[in-house]
Design an enzyme around this catalytic site. Structure first.
Site, PDB file in Angstrom:
ATOM      1  N   GLU A 147     -10.643   3.627   7.446  1.00 45.17           N
ATOM      2  CA  GLU A 147      -9.569   4.525   7.904  1.00 45.17           C
ATOM      3  C   GLU A 147     -10.257   5.665   8.671  1.00 45.17           C
ATOM      4  OE1 GLU A 147      -7.662   6.728   4.745  1.00 45.17           O
ATOM      5  OE2 GLU A 147      -5.931   7.283   5.970  1.00 45.17           O
TER       6      GLU A 147
ATOM      7  N   HIS B 122      -9.784   1.511  -0.046  1.00 39.92           N
ATOM      8  CA  HIS B 122      -9.615   2.125   1.275  1.00 39.92           C
ATOM      9  C   HIS B 122     -10.971   2.114   1.979  1.00 39.92           C
ATOM     10  CE1 HIS B 122      -5.952   3.657  -0.514  1.00 39.92           C
ATOM     11  NE2 HIS B 122      -5.645   4.405   0.529  1.00 39.92           N
TER      12      HIS B 122
ATOM     13  N   HIS C 274       0.838  -1.204   0.000  1.00 41.31           N
ATOM     14  CA  HIS C 274       0.000   0.000   0.000  1.00 41.31           C
ATOM     15  C   HIS C 274       0.872   1.252   0.000  1.00 41.31           C
ATOM     16  CE1 HIS C 274      -4.003   1.861   1.433  1.00 41.31           C
ATOM     17  NE2 HIS C 274      -3.145   2.885   1.378  1.00 41.31           N
TER      18      HIS C 274
ATOM     19  N   HIS D 199       1.107   4.987  -2.234  1.00 34.88           N
ATOM     20  CA  HIS D 199       0.626   5.880  -3.305  1.00 34.88           C
ATOM     21  C   HIS D 199       1.853   6.497  -3.982  1.00 34.88           C
ATOM     22  CE1 HIS D 199      -3.605   5.935  -1.772  1.00 34.88           C
ATOM     23  NE2 HIS D 199      -2.970   5.614  -0.649  1.00 34.88           N
TER      24      HIS D 199
ATOM     25  N   ASP E 197       1.934   3.913   3.099  1.00 34.85           N
ATOM     26  CA  ASP E 197       0.888   4.799   2.567  1.00 34.85           C
ATOM     27  C   ASP E 197       1.501   5.952   1.744  1.00 34.85           C
ATOM     28  OD1 ASP E 197      -1.784   5.354   2.182  1.00 34.85           O
ATOM     29  OD2 ASP E 197      -2.156   6.168   4.174  1.00 34.85           O
ATOM     30  N   ASP E 198       1.929   7.008   2.414  1.00 34.68           N
ATOM     31  CA  ASP E 198       2.513   8.195   1.752  1.00 34.68           C
ATOM     32  C   ASP E 198       3.711   8.633   2.611  1.00 34.68           C
ATOM     33  OD1 ASP E 198       0.065   8.775  -0.126  1.00 34.68           O
ATOM     34  OD2 ASP E 198      -0.792   8.678   1.888  1.00 34.68           O
TER      35      ASP E 198
HETATM   36  N1  ADE Z   1      -4.664   9.078  -0.828  1.00 31.16           N
HETATM   37  C1  ADE Z   1      -3.386   9.132  -0.431  1.00 31.16           C
HETATM   38  N2  ADE Z   1      -3.275   8.753   0.856  1.00 31.16           N
HETATM   39  C2  ADE Z   1      -4.519   8.438   1.284  1.00 31.16           C
HETATM   40  C3  ADE Z   1      -5.065   7.969   2.505  1.00 31.16           C
HETATM   41  N3  ADE Z   1      -4.306   7.740   3.583  1.00 31.16           N
HETATM   42  N4  ADE Z   1      -6.390   7.770   2.573  1.00 31.16           N
HETATM   43  C4  ADE Z   1      -7.160   7.992   1.509  1.00 31.16           C
HETATM   44  N5  ADE Z   1      -6.704   8.425   0.337  1.00 31.16           N
HETATM   45  C5  ADE Z   1      -5.392   8.640   0.210  1.00 31.16           C
HETATM   46 ZN    ZN Z   2      -3.676   4.891   1.152  1.00 28.96          ZN
END
Ligand code: ADE
Ligand code: ZN
Length: 332
Positions: A199, A196, A16, A18, A277-278
Site C-alpha cells: 500500500e 497489508h 477487507h 476494518h 477498507d475504512d
Molecule cells: N488500518 C486501518 N486502515 C488501514 C490501512 N489502509 N492501511 C494500514 N492499516 C490500516
Molecule cells: Zn486495510
C-alpha cells in the site's frame, strides 16, 4: 439515479474491512458524548473524519477508537456497520478485528468483546442477511512483541467465526520478517493469513510478505505493479489482492482513479477483489467502488461477477458457507 445507486442491490463479497474503521462519525460522536471523551479535532465542519495524510489518519483512527470502551460498544458498532454494509448489497464481509482495541490485548477481556461482536454478527445475519467472519489483526506500529501476543489471542479464539489472522498499521515500520513468529503461530492454529503490504511499501514489501509470512492474500498489494516479474509471480501463485481503490485514491497512495493499477493487475492475470477498507474515512461505500470501477475502467456485469467469485473463492470461511453464498451470487 446516481451512478452508485445503480449498483446498490448487486450482491457483493467484501474481504477487507476494518471494523473500527467502518464506524460512522456520528456513531463515534455519540459514544464520545455518552462517555465524556474529548476527541476534538478529528472531525471537519461537515462532521466527517479529517486528517492530513496516512500517519495522521492512523492517529485520528486511534483517537476515534478511544470512545469504544467495552463489549457493548462493539456490539452496537458491529450491528451498525453490518446494517450499512448490507444496505450496499454486501452479503458477506470479512472484518479485521484488533484485540489491541478490545481490552488492550488481554485474552480474558478479548473473549468478552468477541462474544459481543459474534452475537451482533448473528443478529445482523438474521435481520440484514449479511454473513460476517473475523480476521484477528496485529497492528504493525505496536511492534513484533505485541504481534506475538495478538497471535496467541487469535490462536486461542480461532474457530467458525475467527477464521483468519492479519497485519495492518504503519507498513513502513520494520520488515515483514519481524512478524514471522506471529504468522507461524496463527498458521499452526489453523487460521488463514493475510497482511497489508504494497500500500505504501514497494514491490519488495509484497515479495517479502509472501516469502516470510506465507499469506494467501495481500491487503492492497497495488505497488506490485512497479515490478512486472512480481506481478507474474502473483498471477502464477494465485495470490489474491484485497484491493481498496477508493482508499488508495483518498489517501494519495495513487494519484487518482484513472491511474489506479487494479485493471492492469487484473489484465495481467492477478486475482483481484474489491473492498472499502475504512469506508467513512474515505467517503466511500461498496456501491461507490463499483460505480467508480464502471466509470474509470468500464467494468460491467461480467467483471463484477468475476470479482465476486474470486473473492468468495478466497474467503476465509467454510465450504458450506461458500456454497450458500455462491447460490445467492448466482441468483442475481
Ligand atoms: N488500518 C486501518 N486502515 C488501514 C490501512 N489502509 N492501511 C494500514 N492499516 C490500516
Ligand atoms: Zn486495510
Amino acid at each position: 439515479m446516481t451512478a452508485s445507486l445503480e449498483f446498490r442491490d448487486l450482491p457483493k463479497i467484501e474481504l477487507h474491512l476494518h471494523l473500527e474503521g467502518a464506524a460512522p462519525p456520528a456513531f463515534i460522536r455519540g459514544l464520545a458524548r455518552e462517555k465524556s471523551v474529548d476527541i476534538g479535532g478529528i472531525f471537519d465542519e461537515n462532521g466527517n473524519y479529517t486528517y492530513r495524510d496516512f500517519d495522521h489518519f492512523l492517529k485520528v483512527y486511534d483517537a476515534a477508537c478511544t470512545t469504544l470502551q467495552g463489549p457493548e460498544d462493539f456490539h452496537r458498532l458491529t450491528l451498525a456497520v453490518l446494517e450499512e454494509s448490507a444496505s450496499h448489497g454486501v452479503i458477506y464481509t470479512e472484518s479485521f478485528l484488533s484485540p489491541d482495541f478490545c481490552g488492550g490485548g488481554d485474552l480474558a477481556a478479548w473473549r468478552d468483546y468477541l462474544a459481543a461482536i459474534e452475537a451482533a454478527a448473528a443478529e445482523a445475519e438474521t435481520r440484514f442477511g449479511i454473513t460476517m467472519r473475523g480476521i484477528i489483526t496485529a497492528i504493525r506500529h505496536l511492534g513484533p512483541d505485541q504481534s506475538r501476543n495478538t497471535a496467541r489471542v487469535a490462536a486461542e479464539t480461532a474457530g467458525d467465526f475467527i477464521t483468519g489472522f492479519g497485519l495492518a498499521g504503519a507498513e513502513l515500520m520494520g520488515r515483514p520478517g519481524d512478524y514471522t513468529y506471529a504468522f507461524d503461530a496463527a498458521r499452526e492454529a489453523g487460521l488463514e493469513l493475510t497482511a497489508h503490504a504494497g500500500e505504501w511499501g514497494g514491490p519488495d514489501m509484497v515479495a517479502d510478505t509472501i516469502r516470510d509470512l506465507r499469506v494467501s492474500r495481500i491487503g492492497h498489494g497495488i505497488n506490485a505493479i512497479h515490478d512486472l516479474a512480481l506481478v507474474d509471480v502473483l498471477a502464477e501463485t494465485g495470490t489474491v489482492l484485497e484491493v481498496c481503490p477508493g482508499s488508495n485514491v483518498f489517501l494519495n497512495a495513487v494519484k487518482d482513479w484513472p491511474s489506479h493499477p487494479i485493471a492492469r493487475l487484473r489484465d495481467r492475470g492477478v486475482k483481484v477483489t474489491v473492498s472499502t477498507d475504512d469506508p467513512p474515512y474515505f467517503l466511500t461505500t461498496m456501491s461507490d467502488e463499483y460505480a467508480n470501477l464502471a466509470r474509470h475502467f468500464a467494468f460491467g456485469p461480467d467483471d463484477f461477477a468475476e470479482l465476486n467469485r474470486t473473492a468468495l473463492d478466497a474467503a476465509f470461511c467454510d465450504a458450506k458457507t461458500k456454497e450458500r453464498l455462491a447460490a445467492r451470487l448466482e441468483k442475481a
